[in-house]
Write an enzyme that holds these catalytic residues in place. Structure first.
Site, mmCIF file in Angstrom:
data_model
loop_
_atom_site.group_PDB
_atom_site.id
_atom_site.type_symbol
_atom_site.label_atom_id
_atom_site.label_comp_id
_atom_site.label_asym_id
_atom_site.label_seq_id
_atom_site.Cartn_x
_atom_site.Cartn_y
_atom_site.Cartn_z
ATOM 1 N N GLY A 135 -7.283 0.033 7.038
ATOM 2 C CA GLY A 135 -8.045 1.033 6.284
ATOM 3 C C GLY A 135 -7.168 1.478 5.123
ATOM 4 O O GLY A 135 -5.974 1.770 5.309
ATOM 5 N N ALA A 136 -7.770 1.546 3.925
ATOM 6 C CA ALA A 136 -6.960 1.745 2.719
ATOM 7 C C ALA A 136 -6.055 2.990 2.771
ATOM 8 O O ALA A 136 -4.838 2.878 2.561
ATOM 9 C CB ALA A 136 -7.876 1.755 1.501
ATOM 10 N N ASP A 158 -11.657 -0.172 -0.762
ATOM 11 C CA ASP A 158 -10.264 -0.620 -0.768
ATOM 12 C C ASP A 158 -9.657 -0.562 -2.165
ATOM 13 O O ASP A 158 -8.458 -0.359 -2.321
ATOM 14 C CB ASP A 158 -10.159 -2.035 -0.197
ATOM 15 C CG ASP A 158 -10.175 -1.958 1.315
ATOM 16 O OD1 ASP A 158 -11.267 -1.877 1.899
ATOM 17 O OD2 ASP A 158 -9.080 -1.901 1.912
HETATM 18 O O1 MRU Z 1 -9.765 -4.990 6.844
HETATM 19 P P1 MRU Z 1 -9.796 -3.499 7.010
HETATM 20 O O2 MRU Z 1 -10.268 -3.077 8.347
HETATM 21 O O3 MRU Z 1 -8.495 -2.849 6.610
HETATM 22 O O4 MRU Z 1 -10.887 -3.039 5.958
HETATM 23 C C1 MRU Z 1 -11.084 -1.662 5.762
HETATM 24 C C2 MRU Z 1 -12.219 -1.329 4.907
HETATM 25 O O5 MRU Z 1 -12.838 -2.172 4.289
HETATM 26 C C3 MRU Z 1 -12.527 0.126 4.753
HETATM 27 O O6 MRU Z 1 -13.886 0.328 4.548
HETATM 28 C C4 MRU Z 1 -11.755 0.665 3.532
HETATM 29 O O7 MRU Z 1 -10.402 0.404 3.662
HETATM 30 C C5 MRU Z 1 -11.962 2.100 3.340
HETATM 31 S S1 MRU Z 1 -11.189 3.039 4.591
HETATM 32 C C6 MRU Z 1 -11.366 4.682 4.298
#
Ligand code: MRU
Length: 347
Positions: A47-48, A237
Site C-alpha cells: 500500500g503506497a 499509487d
Molecule cells: O500491490 P499493492 O497491494 O501494494 O497495491 C496497493 C494499491 O494498489 C492501493 O490501492 C494503493 O497503494 C493505495 S493504498 C492507500
C-alpha cells in the site's frame, strides 16, 4: 480495532505480515535491510502510504549501525541504502518520496555529528508515520462530505488501515462517513491475483463493523447495471501532473464501467502520492510481477497449465478524464486537474 500496520518498536520495524491475513494477525520484527526489501517485494507490507513509512524507517534501519567518521562517509552509506530500497517496487510514489525526504533531512543536517544525524533520521521517520495518520484523517474528512447515508460504494484492492498506518485513504473516507453516522454499504472487489480485496479489505471493513459484501472482479459491471452501486472509490499509487492515476490493476476497468453507468468515480490519496515531475500516466513505471501469482492460487494451488505464458502487471493507469474528483489531505480536487492539482497542493 486498534492496529498499526508499521511502526518502530524494540529497535526494529514492526509490521503486520499481510500475507498471513485474514487467517492470522501476525507481526514481524524486521531487523535488517535485506529483510525489509524482501517484505516489501513479497507484499508483507504494502500500500503506497505504508511504503512511504517503510522507506523512512528503512533508511534509519539501514544506517543505525553504520560506521562513518564524517558526513561524506555517512552519505556514501545513505546513498547505498536509498538506492537499494528504491529497487524493491517501482510504482508507488510514496516509497521514493519517503526515501528522498530522508536524504534531504540528512543533507540539511550535514554539519552535525553522525550519531546526531542518525537520531534526526529516526525522528523524521516517526514524523512520516504521524503525518500519515493525520493526513488519512483529513482525506476522510473531505471525502465523507461526498457520501450520503445508505450509499452503496464499490472499492478495489486495499486502501485502508493496512495500506497506511492506521486509518486508510479510500477506506478512511468510509470510516469517517461511518463515524458521522452515515451507514454505507461497501462492495469489495476480490482483486486478483493476490486478493488484497478479499483478504485485506473484507477483513478490515468487517472488523470495523462496516457492511461489506465481497464480489469477484468480473461482477462489477453487473452490479452497476442493476443500479446497486452509487459511488466508486479507490486509492492511488502514483498521480501525475495531469491527474492520470496508477493504482491496482483493475482500477481502470472500474473507471470505464463507472463512466458508462454514470457513477461518480473517486480517487483518494495524500499529497505524498503525487508525482508532479511526470506529465502523463504513460510515464509511470508499472511493476511487472512473477507468473506464479497468476498460475497458482496464492502460491499454493496450481490453476493453469504448467509453463503457460503469463502477463502480470500489478497496476494500471486510469486516465484523468474518467476521474470525477481526487480526494486529498489538502482538499477535494476536481478537473481541470492540470491546473487544480498545482493550486491545491501548492496551498
Ligand atoms: O500491490 P499493492 O497491494 O501494494 O497495491 C496497493 C494499491 O494498489 C492501493 O490501492 C494503493 O497503494 C493505495 S493504498 C492507500
Amino acid at each position: 480495532m486498534r492496529i498499526r500496520t508499521i511502526e518502530w518498536v524494540e529497535d526494529a520495524i514492526k509490521i503486520i505480515d499481510q500475507t498471513k491475513l485474514p487467517g492470522k494477525l501476525e507481526y514481524l520484527y524486521i531487523r535488517n535491510l535485506k529483510a525489509l526489501w524482501q517484505a516489501i517485494k513479497e507484499l508483507k507490507v504494502r500500500g503506497a502510504p505504508a511504503l512511504g513509512a517503510a522507506a523512512g524507517l528503512g533508511v534509519y534501519l539501514g544506517l543505525k549501525d553504520y560506521k562513518a567518521g564524517n558526513f561524506p562517509e555517512f552519505k556514501a552509506g545513505l546513498d547505498r541504502v536509498i538506492s537499494y530500497l528504491g529497487t524493491s517496487r517501482p510504482t508507488a510514489r510514496n516509497l521514493f518520496w519517503g526515501l528522498e525526504r530522508m536524504r534531504w533531512v540528512a543533507e540539511e543536517n550535514k554539519d552535525k555529528s553522525v550519531p546526531c544525524i542518525k537520531e534526526i533520521l529516526l525522528k523524521e521517520a516517526k514524523k512520516i508515520i504521524e503525518e500519515d495518520r493525520a493526513s488519512c484523517r483529513r482525506i476522510g474528512y473531505y471525502g465523507a462530505q461526498l457520501f450520503k447515508n445508505k450509499d452503496a460504494v464499490l472499492t478495489v484492492c486495499n486502501a485502508g488501515i493496512l495500506a497506511t498506518i492506521d486509518y486508510g485513504t479510500a477506506l478512511g473516507v468510509i470510516y469517517r462517513a461511518q463515524e458521522e453516522g452515515k451507514r454505507l454499504t461497501v462492495f469489495a472487489c476480490e482483486t486478483r491475483p493476490l486478493l488484497q480485496g478479499a483478504r485485506l479489505t473484507a477483513w478490515e471493513l468487517n472488523k470495523k463493523g462496516v457492511d461489506v459484501t465481497l464480489i469477484s472482479d468480473n461482477m462489477a459491471a453487473t452490479l452497476m447495471a442493476q443500479g446497486r452501486i452509487k459511488k466508486v472509490i479507490a486509492g492511488a499509487d502514483r498521480i501525475v501532473a495531469n491527474g492520470d492515476t496508477a493504482n491496482k490493476i483493475g482500477t481502470y476497468n472500474l473507471a470505464v464501467l463507472s463512466r458508462y453507468h454514470k457513477i461518480p468515480f473517486y480517487i483518494a490519496a495524500p499529497a505524498s502520492t503525487f508525482d508532479l515531475t511526470l506529465k502523463s500516466g504513460r510515464d509511470i513505471p508499472i511493476e511487472q510481477r512473477q507468473a506464479r501469482e497468476i498460475t497458482e492460487l496464492l502460491f499454493k494451488k496450481p490453476i493453469a497449465p504448467k509453463g503457460i505464458k503469463v502477463y502480470n502487471p500489478a497496476f494500471d493507469v486510469t486516465p484523468a478524464v474518467l476521474i470525477t474528483a481526487i480526494i486529498t489531505d489538502k482538499g477535494v480536487i476536481r478537473p481541470p486537474y492540470k491546473i487544480n492539482i498545482k493550486k491545491t497542493l501548492g496551498r
